[in-house]
Design an enzyme around this catalytic site. Sequence first.
Site, mmCIF file in Angstrom:
data_model
loop_
_atom_site.group_PDB
_atom_site.id
_atom_site.type_symbol
_atom_site.label_atom_id
_atom_site.label_comp_id
_atom_site.label_asym_id
_atom_site.label_seq_id
_atom_site.Cartn_x
_atom_site.Cartn_y
_atom_site.Cartn_z
ATOM 1 N N GLY A 60 -6.368 4.717 0.109
ATOM 2 C CA GLY A 60 -5.895 5.837 -0.695
ATOM 3 C C GLY A 60 -4.627 5.585 -1.483
ATOM 4 O O GLY A 60 -4.107 6.488 -2.135
ATOM 5 N N ASP A 106 -15.771 5.756 -1.254
ATOM 6 C CA ASP A 106 -15.679 4.541 -0.450
ATOM 7 C C ASP A 106 -16.638 4.643 0.720
ATOM 8 O O ASP A 106 -16.931 5.738 1.206
ATOM 9 C CB ASP A 106 -14.249 4.337 0.067
ATOM 10 C CG ASP A 106 -13.937 2.870 0.347
ATOM 11 O OD1 ASP A 106 -14.544 2.293 1.286
ATOM 12 O OD2 ASP A 106 -13.093 2.304 -0.349
ATOM 13 N N ASP A 109 -21.916 5.141 -0.370
ATOM 14 C CA ASP A 109 -22.064 3.863 -1.052
ATOM 15 C C ASP A 109 -22.077 4.086 -2.560
ATOM 16 O O ASP A 109 -22.941 4.792 -3.084
ATOM 17 C CB ASP A 109 -23.361 3.186 -0.598
ATOM 18 C CG ASP A 109 -23.520 1.769 -1.138
ATOM 19 O OD1 ASP A 109 -22.696 1.337 -1.962
ATOM 20 O OD2 ASP A 109 -24.479 1.098 -0.713
ATOM 21 N N ASP A 132 -10.591 -0.895 -7.170
ATOM 22 C CA ASP A 132 -9.972 -1.953 -6.378
ATOM 23 C C ASP A 132 -10.993 -2.475 -5.373
ATOM 24 O O ASP A 132 -10.636 -3.018 -4.328
ATOM 25 C CB ASP A 132 -8.726 -1.420 -5.654
ATOM 26 C CG ASP A 132 -7.755 -2.537 -5.276
ATOM 27 O OD1 ASP A 132 -7.759 -3.580 -5.957
ATOM 28 O OD2 ASP A 132 -7.000 -2.375 -4.303
ATOM 29 N N LYS A 181 -10.650 -4.896 -10.129
ATOM 30 C CA LYS A 181 -10.273 -6.161 -9.512
ATOM 31 C C LYS A 181 -11.354 -7.198 -9.759
ATOM 32 O O LYS A 181 -12.545 -6.939 -9.576
ATOM 33 C CB LYS A 181 -10.084 -5.980 -8.006
ATOM 34 C CG LYS A 181 -9.732 -7.276 -7.272
ATOM 35 C CD LYS A 181 -9.795 -7.095 -5.762
ATOM 36 C CE LYS A 181 -8.686 -6.211 -5.254
ATOM 37 N NZ LYS A 181 -8.705 -6.094 -3.764
#
Length: 224
Positions: free
Chosen positions: A75, A94, A110, A134, A174
Amino acid sequence: MSRSGRDPGTRVKTARGRSASSNRWLARQLNDPYVKQAKAEGWRSRAAFKLIELDTRFGLLRGARRVVDLGIAPGGWAQVVRKQSPQAEVVGIDLLPVEPIEGVTIFQMDFMADEAPPALLGALGGAPDLVISDMAANTVGHKATDHLRTMGLVETAVDFAVQTLAPGGAFVAKVFAGGTDGELLSILKRNFKTVKHAKPPASRKDSSEWYVIAQGFKGREEGN
C-alpha cells in the site's frame, strides 16, 4: 562502533533454520536508510520513495483525479497518491490481502482475471488519468524465466492502460534490466507522446529494476 570509528551497521544474529540468504536480506533491511525513513514517516514500504522520486521528476500526480494502482500491496504507492493528490479517486488490486487505506478502494483478486478490469473501472467511476504498476511476478530463481513472467504482467498492464486511460493520461510500470521489450515499447510510443525509462534513487543499486514512464496518452483513436 568499529575501531576505525565508523559505524559498521547492525549485525544480524544467526538463527537456527534461517538460511544465509535470509540473513543477508534481514541485514540489508535493518541497515537500509529508506526502510528506516519509511517507518519513521509512516509509509508501509520503502517503495513509497520510488513513487515520490518518480513524481518529483515527472510530475505524475499533479492534477490526478482517478488513479489505478496495480499490485497495490502493501500500500505504499497508494499512500503517496493519497498524500500528494488527496482529491483523487484511488482503486487498487492485488492477490495479497492489504490493510485498508482511507480513501482507497482495494480489490483482493487476480489482475489477470477477466472480471478485474470492469471491477476497477466500476469502482473508479470513470476513465483513469494515471495507471501505476509496481507488480512483479514471484521469482523462481531463473533470471530469464523471472523476466518473462514479470514482462507478462507488464504487457497486461499496458493493455489495460491503453484500453482505459483518459486522453492525456500517464502510465508507470516496473520493468527490469534491459527495460521494456521492443514490441511493448513500440505500443507505448504509438499511444503516448513521451516514453522514458528511469531508475529512482530509492531502487537498490544491486537491483535490476527500472520503471517505464509513459505520458500524454493520445487516446484510442489517435493511438491506433
